[in-house]
Design an enzyme around this catalytic site. Sequence first.
Site, PDB file in Angstrom:
ATOM      1  CE  LYS A  41     -40.762  55.469  19.906  1.00  0.00           C
ATOM      2  NZ  LYS A  41     -39.255  55.776  21.154  1.00  0.00           N
TER       3      LYS A  41
ATOM      4  CE1 TYR B 164     -40.327  54.839  16.507  1.00  0.00           C
ATOM      5  CE2 TYR B 164     -41.516  57.163  16.266  1.00  0.00           C
ATOM      6  CZ  TYR B 164     -40.468  56.502  17.395  1.00  0.00           C
ATOM      7  OH  TYR B 164     -39.206  57.458  16.872  1.00  0.00           O
TER       8      TYR B 164
HETATM    9  P1  NAD Z   1     -30.789  56.395  16.113  1.00  0.00           P
HETATM   10  O1  NAD Z   1     -30.588  55.278  14.671  1.00  0.00           O
HETATM   11  O2  NAD Z   1     -30.111  56.886  15.052  1.00  0.00           O
HETATM   12  O3  NAD Z   1     -30.057  55.597  17.307  1.00  0.00           O
HETATM   13  C1  NAD Z   1     -30.900  54.928  18.239  1.00  0.00           C
HETATM   14  C2  NAD Z   1     -29.876  54.194  18.663  1.00  0.00           C
HETATM   15  O4  NAD Z   1     -30.748  52.668  19.036  1.00  0.00           O
HETATM   16  C3  NAD Z   1     -29.198  53.190  17.943  1.00  0.00           C
HETATM   17  O5  NAD Z   1     -27.389  53.964  18.803  1.00  0.00           O
HETATM   18  C4  NAD Z   1     -29.327  51.534  17.741  1.00  0.00           C
HETATM   19  O6  NAD Z   1     -28.050  50.808  17.738  1.00  0.00           O
HETATM   20  C5  NAD Z   1     -29.776  51.333  19.077  1.00  0.00           C
HETATM   21  N1  NAD Z   1     -30.442  50.772  19.307  1.00  0.00           N
HETATM   22  C6  NAD Z   1     -31.690  49.792  18.255  1.00  0.00           C
HETATM   23  N2  NAD Z   1     -32.329  48.621  19.007  1.00  0.00           N
HETATM   24  C7  NAD Z   1     -31.318  48.272  20.158  1.00  0.00           C
HETATM   25  C8  NAD Z   1     -31.388  47.246  20.990  1.00  0.00           C
HETATM   26  N3  NAD Z   1     -32.235  46.294  21.028  1.00  0.00           N
HETATM   27  N4  NAD Z   1     -31.386  47.694  22.025  1.00  0.00           N
HETATM   28  C9  NAD Z   1     -30.164  48.604  22.200  1.00  0.00           C
HETATM   29  N5  NAD Z   1     -30.203  49.427  21.533  1.00  0.00           N
HETATM   30  C10 NAD Z   1     -30.806  49.644  20.230  1.00  0.00           C
HETATM   31  O7  NAD Z   1     -32.461  57.149  16.434  1.00  0.00           O
HETATM   32  P2  NAD Z   1     -32.078  58.232  17.622  1.00  0.00           P
HETATM   33  O8  NAD Z   1     -33.065  59.525  16.056  1.00  0.00           O
HETATM   34  O9  NAD Z   1     -31.316  58.962  18.310  1.00  0.00           O
HETATM   35  O10 NAD Z   1     -33.626  57.818  18.155  1.00  0.00           O
HETATM   36  C11 NAD Z   1     -33.242  57.667  19.552  1.00  0.00           C
HETATM   37  C12 NAD Z   1     -34.503  57.552  19.769  1.00  0.00           C
HETATM   38  O11 NAD Z   1     -35.330  58.972  20.070  1.00  0.00           O
HETATM   39  C13 NAD Z   1     -35.717  56.888  19.806  1.00  0.00           C
HETATM   40  O12 NAD Z   1     -36.231  55.843  20.693  1.00  0.00           O
HETATM   41  C14 NAD Z   1     -36.324  57.342  18.535  1.00  0.00           C
HETATM   42  O13 NAD Z   1     -37.890  56.620  18.909  1.00  0.00           O
HETATM   43  C15 NAD Z   1     -37.103  58.709  19.436  1.00  0.00           C
HETATM   44  N6  NAD Z   1     -37.457  59.904  18.360  1.00  0.00           N
HETATM   45  C16 NAD Z   1     -36.643  60.331  17.586  1.00  0.00           C
HETATM   46  C17 NAD Z   1     -36.654  61.013  17.055  1.00  0.00           C
HETATM   47  C18 NAD Z   1     -36.151  61.628  15.687  1.00  0.00           C
HETATM   48  O14 NAD Z   1     -37.114  62.773  14.746  1.00  0.00           O
HETATM   49  N7  NAD Z   1     -34.827  61.517  15.367  1.00  0.00           N
HETATM   50  C19 NAD Z   1     -38.698  61.616  17.343  1.00  0.00           C
HETATM   51  C20 NAD Z   1     -39.026  61.107  17.675  1.00  0.00           C
HETATM   52  C21 NAD Z   1     -38.889  59.589  19.273  1.00  0.00           C
END
Ligand code: NAD
Length: 247
Positions: free
Chosen positions: A159, A155
């Site tokens: 990132k 990850y």
């Molecule tokens: P989440 O799992 O709730 O949502 C992620 C979405 O991406 C889901 O709807 C999933 O179906 C979709 N997805 C997964 N693989 C896919 C693909 N191959 N093609 C298209 N869509 C796809 O996660 P989140 O927490 O909302 O995360 C969103 C973004 O924010 C991600 O990139 C994550 O790495 C980043 N992020 C999240 C956090 C956190 O604490 N939640 C922190 C830092 C970064």
Amino acid sequence: MINLKDQIAVVTGSARGIGRAMAEKFAEAGAKVVITDILEDGEKTAQEIAEKYGVETKFIVSNVTDYESAKNLVKTTLEVFGKIDIFVNNAGITRDGLFLRMKEDDFDRVISVNLKGVFNCTQAVFKAMVKQRSGSIINISSVIGLIGNVGQTNYAASKAGILGITKSVAREGARRGIRVNAIAPGFIKTDMTHILKEEVQKQILSQIPMGEMGTPEDIANTALFLASDLSKYITGQVITIDGGMVM
Ligand code: NAD
């Protein structure tokens, strides 16, 4: 107030979580939004956003890991709406495991969605934005890409890689009216963090100076700023939103 009327925004992985929150924020500001995800739930999300904010929305099933699917996402959006002003690379996954035990497949899958997915989508949308001579691309990275994390080699690599793409494409887009920026969220309350064990969540909270996790709306507010003309002289930057975790 930021007004995105007549603007077209596409957010990958927007069926739920941070992606959905950003799509809602753009819709609230008047933009037409494309919800795209591998999950069919995106259809419902698109309908709910259209009803709530009175804007046009469209759901397009797309898998960011597939080059042709990413191209098709951009093509279909252009056919329906004629242009793309805002594109958010948000789709992301985790497959955690300690480095020595990390399975090759878990490394490859995370790189494929989180990093190659950004390449696939950005190349497709960049072509359209070069023709328009305008556009704002927002890439969702993570604080883990800045500081690393136990159990998240894959990850963190994905990132950190996003930051390299952001800065390189920002340089190539700068004289063509295209801005490219990244957001590095800290720990945000979504399905991705909900699955963490209680003791892991407690340990995370102890590292956050503000003492609480962020919300998807915290990320969406900055995405709105980066999407709008208020940030018209900002490109190639990484904005950390983490309650003070990384300073
Ligand atoms: P989440 O799992 O709730 O949502 C992620 C979405 O991406 C889901 O709807 C999933 O179906 C979709 N997805 C997964 N693989 C896919 C693909 N191959 N093609 C298209 N869509 C796809 O996660 P989140 O927490 O909302 O995360 C969103 C973004 O924010 C991600 O990139 C994550 O790495 C980043 N992020 C999240 C956090 C956190 O604490 N939640 C922190 C830092 C970064």
